[in-house]
Design a protein around this motif. Sequence first.
Motif: not given
Lengths: 1034, 142
Positions: A23-24, A36-47, A80-85, A87-89
């Motif tokens: 995405a980046i 998108t991510d099916a789980s409640t957060q971003v980062g997957g296992i790495l979180a 968290s992550l943010y980028h202007e381009n 859209e995180i869901l």
Amino acid sequence: MSEKKPTGKVLVAGAGISGIKAAIELAETGYQVLLTDASTQVGGILAKLDYQFPTDHCGMCRMLPMVGREYSSEYCMRKSLYHENIEILPFTEVVNIEGDAGNYKVELKKKARYVNPDVCNELGKCIEACPVEVDDEFNHGLTKRKAIYKSVPHNVPQLLLIDKQSCTECGECVNVCSTNAIDLNAQDEVESREVHSIILASGIKLYNLRDFEDAKSYAVSPDVVSSLAFERMLSGTGTYEDGMIKRPSDGKPAKKIAWIQCMGSRNRRQNRDYCSSVCCMFALKEAVLAKEKGGPDVETTIFYMDMRTFGKNFQRYKENAVEEHGVKLIRCRVQEVIRKPDGTLQVRYFDPLTNEFFFEYYDLVVLSTGQAPFEDHKKWAGLIHTDLDPAGLLTTEPYSKVKLAGKDGLFMCGSLMGLTDISEAMSSGIAAAGEATNFLTSLDVSRKFGDDTPEPKTNDRSAPKVAVLVCQCGEFAGAEGLDTKLLETELRKVKDVEAVHIVESMCSAEGEQEALEALKKSGCNRLLIGACQPYMYRRKLKDVARKAGFNSSLVQVFDILGVSRRGLHEDDKTAWTRRAIKEIKSDIASMKEKPALHVQSQPINETALVIGGGISGMQSALSLANRGIPVHLVEKSAELGGFAGNSIASTIDGLAPMEMAKDMKLRVFEHKKIDVHLNAQVEQTEGTLGSFESKIVYNGNGEETKPIYLHHGATIMATGGHEGKTDEYGYGQADNIMTQFEFKQGLESGEIDLSETENVVMIQCVGSREKGKREYCSRICCMWAMANALKIKEKNPDTRVFVLYRDVMTYGFLEQYYTKARLAGVIFVSYDLENRPEVEIVEGKPVVKFTESVLDRPLEVSPEYLILSTGVDPEPSNKDIAETFKVDLNRDGFFMEADSKWRPVEFQQMGTFLSGVAHSPMPLPDVIMQAEAAAQKTFTYLSGGEIQTARVTSSVKDALCVRCQRCIVVCPFEARSYNEMEHRIDIDPSACQGCGMCAVACRNNAAEVSGWSDRQLMSVIDEKLSDDIELSTT
Amino acid sequence: MSEFEPKIVSFFCNWCTFTAADLAGTSRLSYPPNIKIIRVMCSGMVDPKYVLKAFLNGADGVLIGGCWPGDCHYINGNLKARRRVALLTELLSQYGIGPDRLWLRWIAASEGTMLKEVADEMTAKLKELGPSPLNKTAAKVA
């Protein structure tokens, strides 16, 4: 680019690290991404992983953009992550995909959270009120959570949600919520979106200890945990406390810990004929960390089958774990784990070295649970309407790991390709973004960079006039003890504050309008906004400010609900107001000294230089040229193709490198955008990202040709490698002692006839994975041995084939070939360095002596062929190239990337990239993937014709500079250089990351980072201290 | 007479330690208000003159928080901070500011608890040591 064209849009399904990386990359290239991510957060296992080898800490933030810093978040990615381009869901599932390449219609199910994140102020009163307690999934059940909860402890903002399965709907949370954020009747929402391309990055499920057969018999106690759960036992947000790794059953310190490998993997009977690739390194890292976190008296043992340390520097990590940290490795199959009455765990295993059963006792047993890929693959196959391969996996195009077969515009990356480590997740994410970019450039879509609206012009020289805007969050701030009246009175007293405005609620349209009006009227040039959750609303608030005429670098958002309350004791009622006033005052102090900062654009030479005409170099060149980037391809020999392309006809997985290279060569020579330079070498290079000049010399056929000078914007090193040489095991003393490659060629050309052959012996790891020799695994020799062994068995099933190995490195789905070879009757015999095979030459023929491990009996074999796996050596020319380009080689002679995990295909030196065997030995599909990734990184920087540099970069006040050049030495990004012609310090603003090392090193205050000047920081220090004195005297 | 409350100017790196402070906050761990946090991009960005300035302006202690070695977002800024702090400690002791008043600690993003512990520990230590010898106002009060 015309205005009318739509911006290219890509769905990245899965926000683990590979999805984030993809995405980046796409966002940096200028495409719009739906992540998108099916789980409640971003980062997957790495979180969940606080620690990653080789540093055994974290480096996740290094995957953020280097050049386009301006458009993305610049803080820890665990928040968290943010980028202007982008859209995180999160908490969103892809439920349907229709349409064709370039025109996909996807249906997204946004799962109900029951807590409205726009309104929730994350104070957690509801969590306290909730009476339901269940296991916390984030900590693998080691801790408890409520039915209403924060899914990840370190996320900012903290998005709360309700787990409806355990919720009793008692309504306690609704009663205590002061912002009416909770709606127990919320429903899932399905939303339809249109995208041009889709990247599948959903990762893979790992086997759960308690519900799958293999592990169940071992999981006899709460003190038997999965490797991911153990990771949580090492974390401060898990159960790690007081310097103790706590045993789950009784909280006592775990001092003896065992790991059992291959749980759920490498089990043919259960239809899991694959290796999970990462567990060996995972276990080693955990064993090292266990000592670091639990104390030096912690004993760690890993029970394993093969220690698969096949990646770059993995072997060295293992040796270090054993030698420096005392991690014990036992090669065996563990028979059973029994829980003793006192809670200790008895591990019973069979030691093949002594042929005896042993018992050992442990406080804690960690099971290295592997991947369970089939369910995810089946799900995706259904969604994209495709068939699975016989093994039950998604199929990709030949040679590609990321392009889904027969599906234009559909790609995958990360652990969906099979469990991957961080480095491969990064490479694959970039490569998938590259393939998607490739695809999008063929469509009629445009790219978009940042915000198009021009920045309001601010007069930099006008005196600071500060406006302060505070949102009181409806009734909330007042009710919680923030005295906005006092705040207003105090702030009005501050020098240069011209306007203070309290808005009831900035979230509402009226509030926004009210703020806009007030700001327009204020006549100020600097703005401080106190609001809640600035990580979420910063963009929106800055937009309001921009509309009112403020330069965005002179707008600061202050977290009035969060930061100013954090760490305070709740019983101190006035503390919040006092703290808020103080924090705002120090922000004002800093802002008053801050000049308006502007984005600058830097022209870029669009041409790329690729060094090395092997498959990797050709792939990068073609990929770039197809996207319109002119390429110079420099090859030192007289022919393109490299080692694989010129000498390997086939591989075990059905690939034909020579045939492929032949086709690539044709395309390279015919391509208008590619200039091929044969018999050529780069002798000199100078410049920075976007403007390099390199001197190319030719050395063909004794003819002296004049050197030429090339101008280019970036460079890719794809120098490859070749088969290693040896003088061990009698090589060179008899005709029938040969390398795997020589034998393979002999077989293919028909020179070797096996009809009379009775015995063949292969020795693996010759001169490899040994101190002072090749100190690494070459990753491909085991596959070559399998291929040759299977060929021998196919041609003459009566031939006995002995493979003498140390660890069989058939990682991932390559495991099937190991199984195949064993089923075909190939005899595998392990040896170790203390007890290696011996070769004697008797009458010109080799006699091999070794110990047969199962029978524990010395054997003597006189094979017709003795085949040695001699590994892969780096190109000797790497040394010169490294010097020319001022990049580093690792101890083994391969190029050293910027970061072994997070930036695998780039160098620290901006605008310089690497791919393929120049990085480390790897199989062909990985080479192609890295080549694609390197091309994508290059494309991102070169394709716009110019790049936008960040606002926060360093500068030199030339009049103050004494040219001592200390700043050049300390700059970690080599952004500074000395310009001899002009006798001054030059700065490459695209390389500068604004870290401020130069400013500290400069003894004359000539070096400075914009936005971080001494004056600003000094004022902040004053403010932080003076306030207190004032308070204590009144 | 109320208890002596030391003022600790704390420079926290944007990537690791500042995140740990955020985490401590969201985990509702309270740490003493004596810790006055100043966010910097990197611990290597902390100029010795900022530390001197803090002491001259009445700080009783200075805490610098950075990423663990090898983890620095800027490759090696934290290592530069380490070298600098070693030299600075020597220098400060010449002026009667002992090594217990300038702390450098590695606190990773996930180590919210550690942040609290360090904050507690440093505050307690400085309470024991009393006001900085340079801090005349506070010295008079004490």
